[in-house]
Every structure is written in C-alpha cells, then in structure tokens.
Design a protein around this motif. Structure first.
Motif, PDB file in Angstrom:
ATOM      1  N   VAL A   1     -81.927  44.475  11.751  1.00 17.53           N
ATOM      2  CA  VAL A   1     -81.202  44.680  10.873  1.00 17.53           C
ATOM      3  C   VAL A   1     -80.402  45.872  10.824  1.00 17.53           C
ATOM      4  O   VAL A   1     -79.197  46.249  10.797  1.00 17.53           O
ATOM      5  CB  VAL A   1     -81.766  44.432   9.326  1.00 17.53           C
ATOM      6  N   ARG A   2     -81.130  47.173  11.009  1.00 20.96           N
ATOM      7  CA  ARG A   2     -80.561  48.524  11.159  1.00 20.96           C
ATOM      8  C   ARG A   2     -79.550  48.316  12.402  1.00 20.96           C
ATOM      9  O   ARG A   2     -78.466  48.927  12.470  1.00 20.96           O
ATOM     10  CB  ARG A   2     -81.432  49.334  11.547  1.00 20.96           C
TER      11      ARG A   2
ATOM     12  N   ARG B   1     -74.942  48.597  12.410  1.00 21.74           N
ATOM     13  CA  ARG B   1     -74.001  49.699  13.131  1.00 21.74           C
ATOM     14  C   ARG B   1     -73.251  48.875  14.368  1.00 21.74           C
ATOM     15  O   ARG B   1     -72.535  49.555  15.052  1.00 21.74           O
ATOM     16  CB  ARG B   1     -74.935  50.766  13.892  1.00 21.74           C
ATOM     17  N   SER B   2     -73.351  47.583  14.310  1.00 20.07           N
ATOM     18  CA  SER B   2     -72.808  46.914  15.676  1.00 20.07           C
ATOM     19  C   SER B   2     -71.463  46.395  15.093  1.00 20.07           C
ATOM     20  O   SER B   2     -71.184  45.713  14.223  1.00 20.07           O
ATOM     21  CB  SER B   2     -73.788  45.718  15.805  1.00 20.07           C
ATOM     22  N   ILE B   3     -70.423  46.693  15.941  1.00 23.83           N
ATOM     23  CA  ILE B   3     -68.984  46.186  15.895  1.00 23.83           C
ATOM     24  C   ILE B   3     -69.039  44.661  16.215  1.00 23.83           C
ATOM     25  O   ILE B   3     -68.221  43.932  15.419  1.00 23.83           O
ATOM     26  CB  ILE B   3     -67.967  47.188  16.804  1.00 23.83           C
ATOM     27  N   SER B   4     -69.741  44.361  16.898  1.00 24.66           N
ATOM     28  CA  SER B   4     -70.003  43.086  17.110  1.00 24.66           C
ATOM     29  C   SER B   4     -70.489  42.098  16.151  1.00 24.66           C
ATOM     30  O   SER B   4     -69.760  40.652  16.167  1.00 24.66           O
ATOM     31  CB  SER B   4     -70.783  42.657  18.549  1.00 24.66           C
ATOM     32  N   TRP B   5     -71.529  42.489  15.396  1.00 19.82           N
ATOM     33  CA  TRP B   5     -71.811  41.656  14.380  1.00 19.82           C
ATOM     34  C   TRP B   5     -70.730  41.749  13.030  1.00 19.82           C
ATOM     35  O   TRP B   5     -70.644  40.822  12.372  1.00 19.82           O
ATOM     36  CB  TRP B   5     -73.090  42.245  13.742  1.00 19.82           C
TER      37      TRP B   5
ATOM     38  N   ASN C   1     -65.016  36.778  11.557  1.00 21.60           N
ATOM     39  CA  ASN C   1     -64.564  35.507  12.107  1.00 21.60           C
ATOM     40  C   ASN C   1     -65.319  34.187  11.439  1.00 21.60           C
ATOM     41  O   ASN C   1     -64.505  33.173  11.419  1.00 21.60           O
ATOM     42  CB  ASN C   1     -64.496  35.703  13.456  1.00 21.60           C
ATOM     43  N   GLN C   2     -66.616  34.206  11.652  1.00 17.64           N
ATOM     44  CA  GLN C   2     -67.189  33.020  11.208  1.00 17.64           C
ATOM     45  C   GLN C   2     -66.834  32.705   9.820  1.00 17.64           C
ATOM     46  O   GLN C   2     -66.679  31.628   9.373  1.00 17.64           O
ATOM     47  CB  GLN C   2     -68.709  33.282  11.037  1.00 17.64           C
ATOM     48  N   ASN C   3     -66.918  33.603   8.786  1.00 23.19           N
ATOM     49  CA  ASN C   3     -66.668  33.433   7.229  1.00 23.19           C
ATOM     50  C   ASN C   3     -65.004  32.765   7.271  1.00 23.19           C
ATOM     51  O   ASN C   3     -64.922  31.784   6.576  1.00 23.19           O
ATOM     52  CB  ASN C   3     -66.892  34.636   6.557  1.00 23.19           C
ATOM     53  N   ILE C   4     -64.229  33.395   7.849  1.00 26.94           N
ATOM     54  CA  ILE C   4     -62.880  33.014   7.644  1.00 26.94           C
ATOM     55  C   ILE C   4     -62.688  31.421   8.282  1.00 26.94           C
ATOM     56  O   ILE C   4     -61.943  30.868   7.752  1.00 26.94           O
ATOM     57  CB  ILE C   4     -61.757  33.685   8.236  1.00 26.94           C
TER      58      ILE C   4
END
Length: 358
Positions: free
Chosen positions: A130-131, A135-139, A145-148
């Motif tokens: 989780v940590r 800090r991940s731009i990919s996440w 994108n998944q939510n939209i």
C-alpha cells in the motif's frame, strides 16, 4: 515494437515529474458534445476533476497542472516518495482506505474503522504494498481511468473499452521543459478552439488558480481583478503551489491543508509572471485569438534563454518535441533507463528548439 516498461522511465524511489495524457477510444467526444449521438457529456469532466481533487489529498503525489478536453485529458504529476516516507502506518492505511473504501451500508460513515485500519497495519507485506502504491503514478492513473470508464459505461449501458490505450507519459527533467509543458497543458483549450482566454478555459488548473486569487468569471474582461478569495474557499487548494518560495523549507514539506500532498512549489516565477506568460503565448499561437502582441517578453524567457519563436513552437508542439523524456539535449542524453541503463532518443525538433546548455 514492444512497449517500453514504465519502470524504465520512472524510479519509484526518486521524485519524478511526469506529463501524462490519455484519450477516449477512437478519439470520440465522450467528455463533450458527441456529434454521433447528439448528446453532451460535459458532466464527465466534472467527474474527472472531482476524482483528481480526491486523489491529490490522499496519494503521495503532487498535482501540478491539468486540462480536461472533449476526448482526452492532460496532467502534470510529481511523485513524492519523500513525503510518503514521513507517514506512519496508520496514515498510510487511512489514505488507502479513503481512495479505495470498503463497501458501506447506506447511511454508514465513510471514515475507516479500526478493524479496517488493522487489516492493513498488522500485515507487513500488505502495508509495504500500500505504501508503494500511494507514491505510484501508475496506480494513480489506473484507479482514475478505471473509475471514469466504469461510470461512463454504466451511464451509456455499454461494455468494453472506454480508453484508447494505456496513458502516455513523458518525464520532465529540467525547468525549461516543465515550464513549456505547464503552458502547453494550461493553453490546450485555447489551442483547441474551446476558449479564447485563459480565464474562460473551463476545467483547467489555471482557471482554478484564477478563481482562487481573483473573482474571475468566464464573461469577465481579461485582466480585470476582483476581491481575493478567502483561504477557506480556494478552488486550487488541491493543486501544488506554483511558485518556489525562497523561504520554502528543504525536505518533504507535507501539506498543512490536507488537500494536497506537499506545500512545495514547482516554478521559479511568480503567479502573475506565469499568467502574463500564458496570456502572451496564447496571443501568439492560438487560432482566433485577438488583441495586440506585446513587444517585450516576460523576464522568465530571457532568464531561461528561450527566443520568442522557439518558445511559441515549443509550447504549440510539445507533444511532437518530446516522447519519453523532456528537457534540453544534454539533459535527455544524460538520462539512463532505471533498469537497463539505455539512453533516450532526442527528437530533431527538440534538438533545434532546446539545444544543449552553454
């Protein structure tokens, strides 16, 4: 040709600035006026902006600039692993549960319970994961994108792909490329013909900054200033500070307002100088822009050693100048892949507009 792994471009343990862009499938106008269906989807721009504001207050990532258009959006993000390192286990668990909350019954509080926090705190493997994600731009991009896509497909009663492809990322390695990219993002609605002035550019970071500093409305005359917005109603509180102050402390500097990751600025010029630069640039490159052209350049251009013509071409064609890494030629050539040590190519247009530093 195989796609380049994100790990080649972004070191998760280093502060990294990245320009990202993502488009809807087949570039359909799924955020604006769709000529095929005759429907208007402007409300989906609000969806994205609300999600960005939520993520800015939870992720260990600074949101520097954004622009949401009819079929794509632009973001400039700055990962902050140094800020994430200052959070204790409870803060890490709380932030993740605010981003991805468990299923709630109707009327139940959205705040994480102690049992939910313990499910992360008491598992070292889960906590470390989780940590890393915070800090991940990919996440950030994955969850956005998944939510939209899910909301839009549910609204249209459709299934399948909503986005054209994975997001495109360009690393920004110096102040010249960061300044040009910020102007490129904030001026996108003007270049697309959706607005004529900066203050009328809806769903952009520059409009939020203007709304917070001045009483600016889309119908107002450019340059007219009203009363300053109070700190409690600032609409740009989730955005990173624009100006790097001389008094800024060295180090992580977590945000005091809780609505963004940190209180660090990102440009060495004032808000007014940046707005003047945007207005001047829009008069040079935007189609249909009216008004006289200033004869003098803002001091920031002289300080960075950029000519008028080069600056305008750099902002107008930023996406053609840079692909994976943006910066002066010597900066790009000095960058190496995080895993393989490979070099990154400099495009001919970038080589002409941003040569190596003297």
């Amino acid at each position: 040709m195989a796609r380049l792994c994100r790990a080649e471009l972004i070191d998760p343990d280093q502060i990294t600035l990245v320009h990202v862009v993502n488009r809807t499938v087949r570039r359909c106008f799924l955020f604006g006026d769709d000529p095929v269906s005759g429907k208007n989807f402007d409300h989906r721009k609000v969806w994205i902006e609300e999600r960005l504001e939520r993520f800015a207050g939870c992720f260990g990532i600074d949101l520097l600039c954004f622009a949401i258009l009819s079929n794509h959006y632009h973001l400039i993000l700055r990962s902050r692993p140094d800020v994430v390192a200052t959070w204790d286990d409870t803060e890490v668990a709380r932030r993740w549960l605010m981003i991805c909350p468990p299923t709630r019954k109707k009327g139940q509080s959205a705040a994480p319970t102690e049992a939910e926090l313990d499910s992360i705190r008491r598992c070292p493997v889960r906590l470390a994961e989780v940590r890393r994600r915070l800090r991940s731009i990919s996440w950030w991009m994955r969850l956005l994108n998944q939510n939209i896509a899910q909301r839009a497909n549910r609204e249209d009663e459709q299934s399948g792909r909503f986005w054209q492809d994975r997001y495109r990322a360009t690393r920004l390695d110096d102040e010249e490329s960061l300044l040009a990219c910020a102007a490129y993002v904030d001026l996108n609605p003007i270049r697309a013909g959706l607005a004529e002035t900066v203050e009328a550019s809806d769903h952009t970071s520059v409009q939020r900054r203007l709304e917070s500093r001045f009483d600016v409305r889309p119908t107002s005359v450019a340059g007219c200033r009203g009363p300053r917005a109070s700190s409690a109603t600032r609409r740009d509180a989730f955005l990173a500070k624009l100006t790097i102050e001389k008094s800024d402390a060295v180090g992580a500097v977590p945000a005091e307002n809780g609505r963004r990751c940190s209180d660090k600025g990102f440009l060495s010029l004032s808000d007014d100088a940046y707005l003047e630069l945007l207005d001047w640039t829009a008069r040079q490159i935007a189609p249909g822009k009216r008004g006289s052209t200033p004869m003098r350049l803002p001091s920031i251009l002289k300080r960075l050693g950029l000519e008028q013509s080069s600056w305008c071409e750099l902002v107008a064609d930023f996406d053609r100048c840079f692909y994976l890494v943006a910066g002066r030629c010597d900066r790009v050539q000095s960058v190496r892949s995080h895993h393989t040590g490979r070099r990154f190519r400099v495009r001919p247009l970038a080589r002409r507009l941003l040569p190596a530093a003297a």
